[in-house]
Design a protein around this motif. Structure first.
Motif, PDB file in Angstrom:
ATOM      1  N   GLY A 174       0.814  -1.214   0.000  1.00 30.97           N
ATOM      2  CA  GLY A 174       0.000   0.000   0.000  1.00 30.97           C
ATOM      3  C   GLY A 174       0.851   1.269   0.000  1.00 30.97           C
ATOM      4  N   MET A 175       0.258   2.373  -0.479  1.00 34.17           N
ATOM      5  CA  MET A 175       0.984   3.654  -0.581  1.00 34.17           C
ATOM      6  C   MET A 175       1.552   4.096   0.771  1.00 34.17           C
ATOM      7  N   MET A 176       0.729   3.996   1.824  1.00 31.51           N
ATOM      8  CA  MET A 176       1.187   4.453   3.147  1.00 31.51           C
ATOM      9  C   MET A 176       2.314   3.564   3.685  1.00 31.51           C
ATOM     10  N   ASP A 177       2.196   2.263   3.421  1.00 31.54           N
ATOM     11  CA  ASP A 177       3.262   1.344   3.840  1.00 31.54           C
ATOM     12  C   ASP A 177       4.565   1.664   3.108  1.00 31.54           C
ATOM     13  N   CYS A 178       4.453   1.969   1.812  1.00 28.80           N
ATOM     14  CA  CYS A 178       5.641   2.313   1.016  1.00 28.80           C
ATOM     15  C   CYS A 178       6.283   3.593   1.538  1.00 28.80           C
ATOM     16  N   LYS A 179       5.448   4.563   1.856  1.00 30.93           N
ATOM     17  CA  LYS A 179       5.949   5.844   2.366  1.00 30.93           C
ATOM     18  C   LYS A 179       6.661   5.630   3.708  1.00 30.93           C
ATOM     19  N   LYS A 180       6.037   4.825   4.561  1.00 31.88           N
ATOM     20  CA  LYS A 180       6.625   4.535   5.878  1.00 31.88           C
ATOM     21  C   LYS A 180       7.946   3.783   5.726  1.00 31.88           C
ATOM     22  N   ALA A 181       7.984   2.822   4.798  1.00 31.59           N
ATOM     23  CA  ALA A 181       9.204   2.030   4.565  1.00 31.59           C
ATOM     24  C   ALA A 181      10.346   2.935   4.120  1.00 31.59           C
ATOM     25  N   LEU A 182      10.058   3.856   3.212  1.00 27.24           N
ATOM     26  CA  LEU A 182      11.094   4.785   2.724  1.00 27.24           C
ATOM     27  C   LEU A 182      11.569   5.700   3.852  1.00 27.24           C
ATOM     28  N   ALA A 183      10.633   6.128   4.698  1.00 20.78           N
ATOM     29  CA  ALA A 183      11.000   6.992   5.840  1.00 20.78           C
ATOM     30  C   ALA A 183      11.883   6.236   6.823  1.00 20.78           C
ATOM     31  N   GLU A 184      11.517   4.973   7.099  1.00 20.42           N
ATOM     32  CA  GLU A 184      12.283   4.147   8.044  1.00 20.42           C
ATOM     33  C   GLU A 184      13.688   3.827   7.525  1.00 20.42           C
ATOM     34  N   CYS A 185      13.814   3.767   6.187  1.00 17.96           N
ATOM     35  CA  CYS A 185      15.070   3.308   5.572  1.00 17.96           C
ATOM     36  C   CYS A 185      15.847   4.424   4.872  1.00 17.96           C
ATOM     37  N   GLY A 186      15.550   5.674   5.245  1.00 13.69           N
ATOM     38  CA  GLY A 186      16.302   6.804   4.688  1.00 13.69           C
ATOM     39  C   GLY A 186      16.230   6.889   3.178  1.00 13.69           C
TER      40      GLY A 186
END
Length: 200
Positions: A19-31
């Motif tokens: 999902g879009m929000m999961d992708c956004k969170k993943a990118l935030a968590e992983c710089g």
């Protein structure tokens, strides 16, 4: 967060199906590191998969694949919880990929727990003999055997095999990722592979 662009979120979504929000969170968590974000989402899929593992799987499809030569054919049972998921494009694609994997990599069984005991004992004996022949001490030989057994599992166990289209991930990784994306328990059931001229 400022570095996360809509295009980077879309690229990650296209790659993982999350999902879009999961992708956004993943990118935030992983710089904003896409590879790390993919791994993060896979791990998240694994935790979702473990939570859903106990649910009943009474729906699904029989995936099939016939090689272009017409000399290798595969049928595999892919199970899920609902008919809605069974009909989804993502689920159908997974079934086809697993059938192709079985055709190409010829696994003996689904996972390590299904490896016949006599086959495993024979392989361990061979690995130990090889290590001793190489002049390794007994304690080191045992560790070498463990390492070679893991490699052996990757060769003969479907879930442990590297995916033929991307050898950085295993079939187990793909399965866990699918569970995370679809939100249902998904299982690989029985499978059969036939090659023309081979004994059953």
């Amino acid at each position: 967060m400022a570095d996360i662009t809509a295009s980077s979120v879309k690229a990650l979504r296209d790659k993982t199906g999350a999902g879009m929000m999961d992708c956004k969170k993943a990118l935030a968590e992983c710089g904003c590191d896409e590879e790390k974000a993919v791994a993060w989402l896979r791990e998240k899929g694994l935790s979702k998969a473990q939570k859903r593992a106990g649910r009943a799987t009474s729906e699904g499809v029989i995936g099939s694949y016939i090689h272009s030569t017409g000399k290798i054919g595969v049928m595999v049972e892919i199970k899920c919880e609902t008919d809605f998921v069974a009909r989804s494009e993502r689920f159908q694609e997974f079934a086809k990929n697993v059938a192709m994997q079985i055709a190409a990599a010829n696994p003996v069984c689904l996972g390590p727990e299904e490896v016949p005991a006599d086959m495993l004992a024979k392989e361990k004996e061979i690995f130990k003999h090889q290590a001793m022949e190489e002049g390794k001490p007994e304690a080191i030989a045992e560790k070498i055997v463990d390492g070679r057994v893991k490699k052996f599992y990757k060769e003969i166990c479907l879930l442990d095999q590297p995916f033929i289209k991307d050898d950085k991930v295993s079939i187990r990784d793909l399965l866990n990722e699918l569970v995370g994306v679809l939100g249902e328990n998904v299982q690989i059931g029985r499978f059969t592979r036939m090659a023309l001229g081979e004994d059953a």
